[in-house]
Design a protein around this motif. Structure first.
Motif, PDB file in Angstrom:
ATOM      1  N   ALA A   1       0.878  -1.277  -0.195  1.00  0.00           N
ATOM      2  CA  ALA A   1      -0.050   0.139  -0.183  1.00  0.00           C
ATOM      3  C   ALA A   1       0.804   1.227  -0.080  1.00  0.00           C
ATOM      4  O   ALA A   1       0.531   2.470  -0.735  1.00  0.00           O
ATOM      5  N   ARG A   2       2.126   1.388   0.853  1.00  0.00           N
ATOM      6  CA  ARG A   2       2.926   2.457   0.701  1.00  0.00           C
ATOM      7  C   ARG A   2       3.449   2.599  -0.393  1.00  0.00           C
ATOM      8  O   ARG A   2       3.534   3.750  -0.966  1.00  0.00           O
ATOM      9  N   ARG A   3       3.757   1.337  -1.255  1.00  0.00           N
ATOM     10  CA  ARG A   3       4.728   1.494  -2.458  1.00  0.00           C
ATOM     11  C   ARG A   3       3.540   2.331  -3.421  1.00  0.00           C
ATOM     12  O   ARG A   3       4.000   2.896  -4.470  1.00  0.00           O
ATOM     13  N   ILE A   4       2.280   1.712  -3.559  1.00  0.00           N
ATOM     14  CA  ILE A   4       1.412   2.390  -4.495  1.00  0.00           C
ATOM     15  C   ILE A   4       1.267   3.676  -4.225  1.00  0.00           C
ATOM     16  O   ILE A   4       1.443   4.476  -5.294  1.00  0.00           O
ATOM     17  N   GLN A   5       1.191   4.308  -3.059  1.00  0.00           N
ATOM     18  CA  GLN A   5       0.994   5.621  -2.875  1.00  0.00           C
ATOM     19  C   GLN A   5       2.288   6.451  -3.226  1.00  0.00           C
ATOM     20  O   GLN A   5       2.206   7.535  -3.565  1.00  0.00           O
ATOM     21  N   GLU A   6       3.493   5.988  -3.114  1.00  0.00           N
ATOM     22  CA  GLU A   6       4.833   6.657  -3.378  1.00  0.00           C
ATOM     23  C   GLU A   6       4.808   6.536  -5.121  1.00  0.00           C
ATOM     24  O   GLU A   6       5.226   7.801  -5.529  1.00  0.00           O
ATOM     25  N   ARG A   7       4.229   5.528  -5.770  1.00  0.00           N
ATOM     26  CA  ARG A   7       4.405   5.534  -7.008  1.00  0.00           C
ATOM     27  C   ARG A   7       3.319   6.689  -7.624  1.00  0.00           C
ATOM     28  O   ARG A   7       3.472   7.329  -8.555  1.00  0.00           O
ATOM     29  N   ALA A   8       2.129   6.620  -6.920  1.00  0.00           N
ATOM     30  CA  ALA A   8       0.936   7.805  -7.292  1.00  0.00           C
ATOM     31  C   ALA A   8       1.505   9.148  -6.991  1.00  0.00           C
ATOM     32  O   ALA A   8       1.272  10.142  -7.779  1.00  0.00           O
ATOM     33  N   ASP A   9       2.363   9.251  -6.016  1.00  0.00           N
ATOM     34  CA  ASP A   9       2.814  10.529  -5.793  1.00  0.00           C
ATOM     35  C   ASP A   9       4.104  10.990  -6.496  1.00  0.00           C
ATOM     36  O   ASP A   9       4.632  12.137  -6.482  1.00  0.00           O
TER      37      ASP A   9
END
Length: 190
Positions: free
Chosen positions: A178-186
């Motif tokens: 979930a953190r990695r998904i958010q980092e990619r989105a950001d």
């Protein structure tokens, strides 16, 4: 115009098709052809400074095809696996002998049954050390059952390689992913 696009896609398709071996399984340059003695394979992986992975697939598996045509060809994923993992492929219905860590000598299909592998692809991630009384399934630090998208696949390989599965880790795979998904989105990660 639609006919032209369809024609071009049909012409381009063979260039992206995954290579199939004589056993009907997809083959990549990062898969190892070994004697399938898991203790020896683990030792060789350790000697190379890589993590040992067992990938179970079967002929005609649409999900295996999806992984080999859409996920594994991505250079970021292929290079990460190639650089960090020692991958041995097993055939869910195969007859090639496999020697499990506990010394049992079984066919690939018997080993898959012993380990409770029901779906393909299934990817077993092994630790650097496995006792001689363990099986591949009992020793695995993670199991990736089925086909996943590129982000999930890369995150799983990274999570295992970084040993985030350790009992003292505060970030299980779901939180890490979930953190990695958010980092990619950001845009804060590559």
């Amino acid at each position: 115009m639609r006919r032209l696009i369809l024609l071009l896609s049909m012409i381009a398709l063979p260039a992206f098709a995954a290579e199939l071996g004589d056993d009907g399984l997809h083959k990549t340059d990062w898969m190892r052809d070994t004697f399938k003695d898991l203790t020896e394979d683990l030792a060789e992986a350790n000697d190379e400074g890589k993590r040992f992975v067992i990938m179970v697939e079967q002929r005609g598996c649409v999900y295996c095809t999806k992984m080999h045509e859409e996920v594994f060809p991505r250079e970021d994923i292929a290079s990460y696996i190639r650089e960090n993992f020692f991958v041995v492929q097993l055939n869910l219905h195969g007859d090639t002998e496999v020697t499990d860590f506990d010394g049992d000598v079984l066919s690939e299909k018997q080993a898959a049954r012993k380990w409770g592998i029901l779906f393909t692809p299934s990817i077993l991630f092994l630790p650097e050390e496995v006792g001689d009384d363990a099986t591949a399934q009992s020793a695995a630090v993670a199991l990736m059952p089925g086909a996943f998208g590129a982000g999930t696949t890369l995150d799983m390989f990274t999570w295992v390689n970084e040993k985030r599965y350790a009992l003292d880790s505060e970030e299980d795979f779901q939180r890490y992913h979930a953190r990695r998904i958010q980092e990619r989105a950001d845009g804060s990660t590559d």
